[in-house]
Design a protein around this motif. Structure first.
Motif, PDB file in Angstrom:
ATOM      1  N   ASP A  71       0.822  -1.207   0.000  1.00 37.25           N
ATOM      2  CA  ASP A  71       0.000   0.000   0.000  1.00 37.25           C
ATOM      3  C   ASP A  71       0.859   1.262   0.000  1.00 37.25           C
ATOM      4  O   ASP A  71       0.358   2.346   0.233  1.00 37.25           O
ATOM      5  CB  ASP A  71      -0.934  -0.009   1.223  1.00 37.25           C
ATOM      6  N   ALA A  72       2.140   1.111  -0.248  1.00 33.71           N
ATOM      7  CA  ALA A  72       3.032   2.273  -0.272  1.00 33.71           C
ATOM      8  C   ALA A  72       2.654   3.193  -1.425  1.00 33.71           C
ATOM      9  O   ALA A  72       2.128   2.755  -2.453  1.00 33.71           O
ATOM     10  CB  ALA A  72       4.484   1.818  -0.403  1.00 33.71           C
ATOM     11  N   GLY A  73       2.956   4.480  -1.263  1.00 34.35           N
ATOM     12  CA  GLY A  73       2.490   5.484  -2.209  1.00 34.35           C
ATOM     13  C   GLY A  73       2.900   5.269  -3.650  1.00 34.35           C
ATOM     14  O   GLY A  73       2.164   5.594  -4.576  1.00 34.35           O
ATOM     15  N   ALA A  74       4.091   4.710  -3.884  1.00 33.21           N
ATOM     16  CA  ALA A  74       4.578   4.558  -5.253  1.00 33.21           C
ATOM     17  C   ALA A  74       4.029   3.312  -5.931  1.00 33.21           C
ATOM     18  O   ALA A  74       4.250   3.095  -7.119  1.00 33.21           O
ATOM     19  CB  ALA A  74       6.104   4.503  -5.258  1.00 33.21           C
ATOM     20  N   ARG A  75       3.299   2.498  -5.210  1.00 31.29           N
ATOM     21  CA  ARG A  75       2.794   1.248  -5.770  1.00 31.29           C
ATOM     22  C   ARG A  75       1.378   1.423  -6.310  1.00 31.29           C
ATOM     23  O   ARG A  75       0.639   2.309  -5.898  1.00 31.29           O
ATOM     24  CB  ARG A  75       2.821   0.137  -4.723  1.00 31.29           C
ATOM     25  N   SER A  76       1.010   0.513  -7.197  1.00 31.93           N
ATOM     26  CA  SER A  76      -0.324   0.532  -7.779  1.00 31.93           C
ATOM     27  C   SER A  76      -1.210  -0.492  -7.081  1.00 31.93           C
ATOM     28  O   SER A  76      -0.743  -1.547  -6.638  1.00 31.93           O
ATOM     29  CB  SER A  76      -0.237   0.198  -9.273  1.00 31.93           C
ATOM     30  N   VAL A  77      -2.496  -0.187  -6.993  1.00 33.21           N
ATOM     31  CA  VAL A  77      -3.453  -1.153  -6.456  1.00 33.21           C
ATOM     32  C   VAL A  77      -3.454  -2.423  -7.304  1.00 33.21           C
ATOM     33  O   VAL A  77      -3.811  -3.507  -6.824  1.00 33.21           O
ATOM     34  CB  VAL A  77      -4.867  -0.530  -6.396  1.00 33.21           C
ATOM     35  N   LEU A  78      -2.998  -2.326  -8.553  1.00 32.75           N
ATOM     36  CA  LEU A  78      -2.960  -3.499  -9.418  1.00 32.75           C
ATOM     37  C   LEU A  78      -1.894  -4.492  -8.977  1.00 32.75           C
ATOM     38  O   LEU A  78      -2.012  -5.694  -9.259  1.00 32.75           O
ATOM     39  CB  LEU A  78      -2.730  -3.074 -10.865  1.00 32.75           C
ATOM     40  N   GLU A  79      -0.860  -4.036  -8.290  1.00 30.87           N
ATOM     41  CA  GLU A  79       0.126  -4.967  -7.745  1.00 30.87           C
ATOM     42  C   GLU A  79      -0.482  -5.763  -6.607  1.00 30.87           C
ATOM     43  O   GLU A  79      -0.284  -6.984  -6.500  1.00 30.87           O
ATOM     44  CB  GLU A  79       1.364  -4.200  -7.283  1.00 30.87           C
ATOM     45  N   TRP A  80      -1.220  -5.085  -5.725  1.00 30.36           N
ATOM     46  CA  TRP A  80      -1.950  -5.808  -4.676  1.00 30.36           C
ATOM     47  C   TRP A  80      -2.915  -6.801  -5.290  1.00 30.36           C
ATOM     48  O   TRP A  80      -3.013  -7.958  -4.845  1.00 30.36           O
ATOM     49  CB  TRP A  80      -2.715  -4.811  -3.801  1.00 30.36           C
ATOM     50  N   LEU A  81      -3.618  -6.373  -6.337  1.00 32.63           N
ATOM     51  CA  LEU A  81      -4.596  -7.240  -6.982  1.00 32.63           C
ATOM     52  C   LEU A  81      -3.928  -8.454  -7.615  1.00 32.63           C
ATOM     53  O   LEU A  81      -4.457  -9.573  -7.572  1.00 32.63           O
ATOM     54  CB  LEU A  81      -5.373  -6.445  -8.029  1.00 32.63           C
ATOM     55  N   SER A  82      -2.747  -8.268  -8.186  1.00 29.95           N
ATOM     56  CA  SER A  82      -2.009  -9.383  -8.771  1.00 29.95           C
ATOM     57  C   SER A  82      -1.670 -10.436  -7.723  1.00 29.95           C
ATOM     58  O   SER A  82      -1.812 -11.646  -7.960  1.00 29.95           O
ATOM     59  CB  SER A  82      -0.722  -8.866  -9.424  1.00 29.95           C
ATOM     60  N   VAL A  83      -1.246  -9.984  -6.556  1.00 30.23           N
ATOM     61  CA  VAL A  83      -0.937 -10.908  -5.460  1.00 30.23           C
ATOM     62  C   VAL A  83      -2.197 -11.654  -5.024  1.00 30.23           C
ATOM     63  O   VAL A  83      -2.194 -12.877  -4.837  1.00 30.23           O
ATOM     64  CB  VAL A  83      -0.317 -10.148  -4.272  1.00 30.23           C
ATOM     65  N   LEU A  84      -3.285 -10.913  -4.891  1.00 27.57           N
ATOM     66  CA  LEU A  84      -4.552 -11.521  -4.466  1.00 27.57           C
ATOM     67  C   LEU A  84      -5.021 -12.576  -5.467  1.00 27.57           C
ATOM     68  O   LEU A  84      -5.409 -13.692  -5.086  1.00 27.57           O
ATOM     69  CB  LEU A  84      -5.619 -10.439  -4.322  1.00 27.57           C
ATOM     70  N   LEU A  85      -4.972 -12.243  -6.752  1.00 24.48           N
ATOM     71  CA  LEU A  85      -5.440 -13.163  -7.791  1.00 24.48           C
ATOM     72  C   LEU A  85      -4.517 -14.373  -7.948  1.00 24.48           C
ATOM     73  O   LEU A  85      -4.935 -15.401  -8.481  1.00 24.48           O
ATOM     74  CB  LEU A  85      -5.547 -12.423  -9.129  1.00 24.48           C
ATOM     75  N   THR A  86      -3.290 -14.253  -7.480  1.00 26.05           N
ATOM     76  CA  THR A  86      -2.362 -15.372  -7.523  1.00 26.05           C
ATOM     77  C   THR A  86      -2.664 -16.390  -6.427  1.00 26.05           C
ATOM     78  O   THR A  86      -2.525 -17.601  -6.631  1.00 26.05           O
ATOM     79  CB  THR A  86      -0.909 -14.874  -7.381  1.00 26.05           C
ATOM     80  N   HIS A  87      -3.119 -15.904  -5.267  1.00 26.65           N
ATOM     81  CA  HIS A  87      -3.270 -16.784  -4.114  1.00 26.65           C
ATOM     82  C   HIS A  87      -4.710 -17.160  -3.775  1.00 26.65           C
ATOM     83  O   HIS A  87      -4.957 -18.265  -3.287  1.00 26.65           O
ATOM     84  CB  HIS A  87      -2.628 -16.134  -2.880  1.00 26.65           C
ATOM     85  N   ARG A  88      -5.647 -16.268  -3.997  1.00 25.96           N
ATOM     86  CA  ARG A  88      -7.025 -16.543  -3.613  1.00 25.96           C
ATOM     87  C   ARG A  88      -7.808 -17.147  -4.768  1.00 25.96           C
ATOM     88  O   ARG A  88      -7.559 -16.840  -5.941  1.00 25.96           O
ATOM     89  CB  ARG A  88      -7.725 -15.254  -3.157  1.00 25.96           C
ATOM     90  N   VAL A  89      -8.772 -17.983  -4.426  1.00 23.77           N
ATOM     91  CA  VAL A  89      -9.678 -18.536  -5.425  1.00 23.77           C
ATOM     92  C   VAL A  89     -10.856 -17.580  -5.537  1.00 23.77           C
ATOM     93  O   VAL A  89     -11.661 -17.449  -4.616  1.00 23.77           O
ATOM     94  CB  VAL A  89     -10.174 -19.940  -5.024  1.00 23.77           C
TER      95      VAL A  89
END
Length: 225
Positions: A71-89
């Motif tokens: 959630d750091a300022g320079a990051r995109s919410v799409l990076e968080w989403l990529s992690v979520l879509l990799t691990h969660r069903v």
């Protein structure tokens, strides 16, 4: 500050967390998940009205630990989403959503392997509905970022390695009576959905996932951060 106070909601006292009991299909993979907020831990401890829970309190020594803040300022919410879509069903349900999920994983990969601790959004039930709407091209990136802050779930802190758990010290616990905290948990989810339904509709100036897939907007566009 080297020491961080953290809480873990559970139906039992957890003095010695063990990664072997943690599920791989959580937001950031196999990890021990905590929050900085006592009241949230109490709510998460109560999964039904019949079983009371506890909020376990710990102190985490961050010195010498590798920490990734999604959630750091320079990051995109799409990076968080990529992690979520990799691990969660996540039940995506449409060809557009499936294609979008694959595109996000390929274009915003996040390597977690070098990190002991991951910090970022927590995905509750209502949040998965927001994610599904985004990958179905019904929400813009800006709207998704806004939606992830509804309901006041705060951030979660996930300890992924034995080294991180060795830096965690159990302190004590606070009771979480289900009759009080289960209704609060349900209400928080409902309030997030209600706030979202009353929020903005189509975002004419926003960036949608099909804009990214088609190349109309570059994946490094500064508006995505």
């Amino acid at each position: 500050e080297a020491l961080m106070e953290l809480w873990h909601g559970s139906t039992m006292i957890v003095r010695h967390p063990d990664l072997s009991f943690c599920r791989e299909s959580n937001d950031y993979g196999r990890a021990f998940y905590m929050t900085e907020h006592l009241e949230l831990a109490r709510e998460w401890a109560c999964r039904c009205e019949e079983i009371d829970g506890v909020a376990n309190r710990y102190e985490l020594d961050l010195e010498d630990l590798a920490v990734l803040d999604l959630d750091a300022g320079a990051r995109s919410v799409l990076e968080w989403l990529s992690v979520l879509l990799t691990h969660r069903v996540v039940n995506l349900g449409s060809p557009v959503a499936l294609e979008a999920a694959e595109w996000i994983r390929e274009n915003y990969p996040v390597d977690l392997s070098g990190y002991d601790v991951i910090c970022g959004y927590r995905a509750d039930d209502s949040y998965f509905s927001f994610v599904r709407q985004f990958v179905s091209n019904s929400l813009s990136v800006e709207q998704l970022s806004w939606a992830m802050r509804l309901g006041g779930l705060g951030r979660q802190v996930a300890l992924r390695t034995p080294r991180a758990l060795e830096s965690l010290e159990y302190v004590d616990f606070e009771p979480a009576p289900a009759r009080s905290f289960y209704p609060r948990r349900k209400r928080r989810d409902l309030e997030a959905r209600k706030a979202f339904s009353e929020g903005p509709g189509f975002d004419p100036e926003g960036i949608y996932v099909l804009d990214l897939i088609s190349g109309r907007v570059g994946k490094d566009d500064e508006r995505l951060r």
